[in-house]
Write a protein that holds these residues in place. Structure first.
Motif, PDB file in Angstrom:
ATOM      1  N   ASP A   3       0.815  -1.220   0.000  1.00  0.00           N
ATOM      2  CA  ASP A   3       0.000   0.000   0.000  1.00  0.00           C
ATOM      3  C   ASP A   3       0.844   1.263   0.000  1.00  0.00           C
ATOM      4  O   ASP A   3       0.386   2.315  -0.444  1.00  0.00           O
ATOM      5  N   ASP A   4       2.061   1.187   0.494  1.00  0.00           N
ATOM      6  CA  ASP A   4       2.952   2.347   0.510  1.00  0.00           C
ATOM      7  C   ASP A   4       3.462   2.684  -0.883  1.00  0.00           C
ATOM      8  O   ASP A   4       3.926   3.791  -1.116  1.00  0.00           O
ATOM      9  N   HIS A   5       3.391   1.725  -1.809  1.00  0.00           N
ATOM     10  CA  HIS A   5       3.989   1.902  -3.126  1.00  0.00           C
ATOM     11  C   HIS A   5       2.992   1.964  -4.281  1.00  0.00           C
ATOM     12  O   HIS A   5       3.310   2.506  -5.333  1.00  0.00           O
ATOM     13  N   LEU A  20       6.752  -9.101  -0.311  1.00  0.00           N
ATOM     14  CA  LEU A  20       8.132  -8.868  -0.717  1.00  0.00           C
ATOM     15  C   LEU A  20       8.625  -7.527  -0.202  1.00  0.00           C
ATOM     16  O   LEU A  20       7.872  -6.558  -0.129  1.00  0.00           O
ATOM     17  N   ASN A  21       9.910  -7.476   0.107  1.00  0.00           N
ATOM     18  CA  ASN A  21      10.538  -6.267   0.609  1.00  0.00           C
ATOM     19  C   ASN A  21      11.637  -5.867  -0.372  1.00  0.00           C
ATOM     20  O   ASN A  21      12.559  -6.649  -0.624  1.00  0.00           O
ATOM     21  N   SER A  22      11.558  -4.660  -0.899  1.00  0.00           N
ATOM     22  CA  SER A  22      12.532  -4.212  -1.898  1.00  0.00           C
ATOM     23  C   SER A  22      13.922  -4.006  -1.304  1.00  0.00           C
ATOM     24  O   SER A  22      14.898  -3.885  -2.044  1.00  0.00           O
ATOM     25  N   ASP A  23      14.044  -3.974   0.021  1.00  0.00           N
ATOM     26  CA  ASP A  23      15.342  -3.793   0.669  1.00  0.00           C
ATOM     27  C   ASP A  23      16.041  -5.103   1.010  1.00  0.00           C
ATOM     28  O   ASP A  23      17.152  -5.102   1.538  1.00  0.00           O
ATOM     29  N   PHE A  56      10.044 -20.182  -6.635  1.00  0.00           N
ATOM     30  CA  PHE A  56      11.072 -20.351  -5.607  1.00  0.00           C
ATOM     31  C   PHE A  56      12.499 -20.389  -6.159  1.00  0.00           C
ATOM     32  O   PHE A  56      13.403 -20.854  -5.480  1.00  0.00           O
ATOM     33  N   ASP A  57      12.712 -19.888  -7.366  1.00  0.00           N
ATOM     34  CA  ASP A  57      14.040 -19.872  -7.971  1.00  0.00           C
ATOM     35  C   ASP A  57      14.440 -18.422  -8.246  1.00  0.00           C
ATOM     36  O   ASP A  57      14.077 -17.852  -9.277  1.00  0.00           O
ATOM     37  N   ALA A  58      15.195 -17.838  -7.326  1.00  0.00           N
ATOM     38  CA  ALA A  58      15.583 -16.427  -7.453  1.00  0.00           C
ATOM     39  C   ALA A  58      16.560 -16.201  -8.602  1.00  0.00           C
ATOM     40  O   ALA A  58      16.609 -15.120  -9.167  1.00  0.00           O
ATOM     41  N   GLU A  59      17.313 -17.220  -8.940  1.00  0.00           N
ATOM     42  CA  GLU A  59      18.311 -17.078  -9.987  1.00  0.00           C
ATOM     43  C   GLU A  59      17.701 -17.082 -11.392  1.00  0.00           C
ATOM     44  O   GLU A  59      17.963 -16.203 -12.207  1.00  0.00           O
ATOM     45  N   LYS A  60      16.868 -18.068 -11.682  1.00  0.00           N
ATOM     46  CA  LYS A  60      16.284 -18.214 -13.013  1.00  0.00           C
ATOM     47  C   LYS A  60      14.996 -17.413 -13.192  1.00  0.00           C
ATOM     48  O   LYS A  60      14.620 -17.094 -14.310  1.00  0.00           O
ATOM     49  N   GLY A  61      14.314 -17.126 -12.102  1.00  0.00           N
ATOM     50  CA  GLY A  61      12.978 -16.555 -12.192  1.00  0.00           C
ATOM     51  C   GLY A  61      12.923 -15.052 -12.382  1.00  0.00           C
ATOM     52  O   GLY A  61      13.939 -14.346 -12.366  1.00  0.00           O
ATOM     53  N   TYR A  62      11.684 -14.559 -12.558  1.00  0.00           N
ATOM     54  CA  TYR A  62      11.422 -13.128 -12.732  1.00  0.00           C
ATOM     55  C   TYR A  62       9.944 -12.868 -12.451  1.00  0.00           C
ATOM     56  O   TYR A  62       9.111 -13.765 -12.556  1.00  0.00           O
ATOM     57  N   PHE A  63       9.657 -11.626 -12.096  1.00  0.00           N
ATOM     58  CA  PHE A  63       8.273 -11.213 -11.922  1.00  0.00           C
ATOM     59  C   PHE A  63       7.643 -11.014 -13.284  1.00  0.00           C
ATOM     60  O   PHE A  63       8.279 -10.496 -14.206  1.00  0.00           O
ATOM     61  N   LYS A  64       6.397 -11.398 -13.390  1.00  0.00           N
ATOM     62  CA  LYS A  64       5.635 -11.159 -14.609  1.00  0.00           C
ATOM     63  C   LYS A  64       4.326 -10.499 -14.203  1.00  0.00           C
ATOM     64  O   LYS A  64       3.569 -11.049 -13.406  1.00  0.00           O
ATOM     65  N   LEU A  65       4.093  -9.312 -14.735  1.00  0.00           N
ATOM     66  CA  LEU A  65       2.867  -8.568 -14.489  1.00  0.00           C
ATOM     67  C   LEU A  65       2.122  -8.487 -15.813  1.00  0.00           C
ATOM     68  O   LEU A  65       2.711  -8.129 -16.832  1.00  0.00           O
ATOM     69  N   VAL A  66       0.858  -8.867 -15.802  1.00  0.00           N
ATOM     70  CA  VAL A  66       0.057  -8.829 -17.024  1.00  0.00           C
ATOM     71  C   VAL A  66      -1.262  -8.129 -16.761  1.00  0.00           C
ATOM     72  O   VAL A  66      -1.768  -8.132 -15.638  1.00  0.00           O
ATOM     73  N   SER A  84      13.351  -7.101 -10.310  1.00  0.00           N
ATOM     74  CA  SER A  84      13.476  -6.127  -9.236  1.00  0.00           C
ATOM     75  C   SER A  84      12.127  -5.807  -8.597  1.00  0.00           C
ATOM     76  O   SER A  84      11.167  -5.471  -9.306  1.00  0.00           O
ATOM     77  N   VAL A  85      12.061  -5.856  -7.274  1.00  0.00           N
ATOM     78  CA  VAL A  85      10.829  -5.479  -6.583  1.00  0.00           C
ATOM     79  C   VAL A  85      10.541  -4.001  -6.809  1.00  0.00           C
ATOM     80  O   VAL A  85       9.396  -3.611  -7.064  1.00  0.00           O
ATOM     81  N   ARG A  86      11.557  -3.172  -6.756  1.00  0.00           N
ATOM     82  CA  ARG A  86      11.356  -1.722  -6.990  1.00  0.00           C
ATOM     83  C   ARG A  86      10.790  -1.470  -8.381  1.00  0.00           C
ATOM     84  O   ARG A  86       9.880  -0.673  -8.564  1.00  0.00           O
ATOM     85  N   GLN A  87      11.350  -2.135  -9.393  1.00  0.00           N
ATOM     86  CA  GLN A  87      10.840  -1.962 -10.751  1.00  0.00           C
ATOM     87  C   GLN A  87       9.431  -2.517 -10.867  1.00  0.00           C
ATOM     88  O   GLN A  87       8.605  -1.966 -11.584  1.00  0.00           O
ATOM     89  N   LEU A  88       9.139  -3.582 -10.146  1.00  0.00           N
ATOM     90  CA  LEU A  88       7.789  -4.144 -10.145  1.00  0.00           C
ATOM     91  C   LEU A  88       6.783  -3.106  -9.642  1.00  0.00           C
ATOM     92  O   LEU A  88       5.709  -2.957 -10.209  1.00  0.00           O
ATOM     93  N   TYR A  89       7.133  -2.378  -8.573  1.00  0.00           N
ATOM     94  CA  TYR A  89       6.257  -1.300  -8.093  1.00  0.00           C
ATOM     95  C   TYR A  89       6.010  -0.279  -9.196  1.00  0.00           C
ATOM     96  O   TYR A  89       4.881   0.161  -9.412  1.00  0.00           O
ATOM     97  N   ASN A  90       7.064   0.102  -9.922  1.00  0.00           N
ATOM     98  CA  ASN A  90       6.918   1.055 -11.032  1.00  0.00           C
ATOM     99  C   ASN A  90       5.976   0.502 -12.099  1.00  0.00           C
ATOM    100  O   ASN A  90       5.105   1.216 -12.603  1.00  0.00           O
ATOM    101  N   TYR A  91       6.166  -0.759 -12.445  1.00  0.00           N
ATOM    102  CA  TYR A  91       5.302  -1.388 -13.450  1.00  0.00           C
ATOM    103  C   TYR A  91       3.852  -1.480 -12.970  1.00  0.00           C
ATOM    104  O   TYR A  91       2.924  -1.282 -13.753  1.00  0.00           O
TER     105      TYR A  91
END
Length: 104
Positions: A3-5, A20-23, A56-66, A84-91
């Protein structure tokens, strides 16, 4: 935290497992990296959906927003991807702006 973002304005959150925490590095939040993270409905016609590809795979995975129209999951009208969590907030904010125009 979410809600803060992001202000989903006219959207109705129907599923929220976003913790998720961007920090914090993603590999320290591995149990939060799953296919179903967040879903927001807009005027019963559009869905904003956030998930993690490669559970659960931080190395191979990515966020997908549709953005989905009329539950046509095979043909999203907008797609964003990031590690990136920060970029996800932007998206998410960009997606909400597009949705608010679409639902007028």
């Amino acid at each position: 935290m979410l809600d803060d973002h992001v202000d989903f304005r006219s959207g109705k959150i129907v599923f929220n497992d976003f913790d998720l925490n961007s920090d914090v590095p993603l590999n320290e939040q591995i149990w939060s990296l799953k296919e179903d993270i967040l879903q927001v409905e807009y005027s019963n016609e559009y869905i904003l959906d956030v998930g993690w590809v490669h559970d659960f795979d931080a190395e191979k995975g990515y966020f997908k927003l549709v953005i989905i129209q009329q539950e046509d999951w095979l043909n999203p009208i907008f797609v964003w991807e990031t590690k990136s969590v920060r970029q996800l907030y932007n998206y998410m904010n960009e997606a909400v702006s597009k949705l608010e125009i679409l639902v007028k």
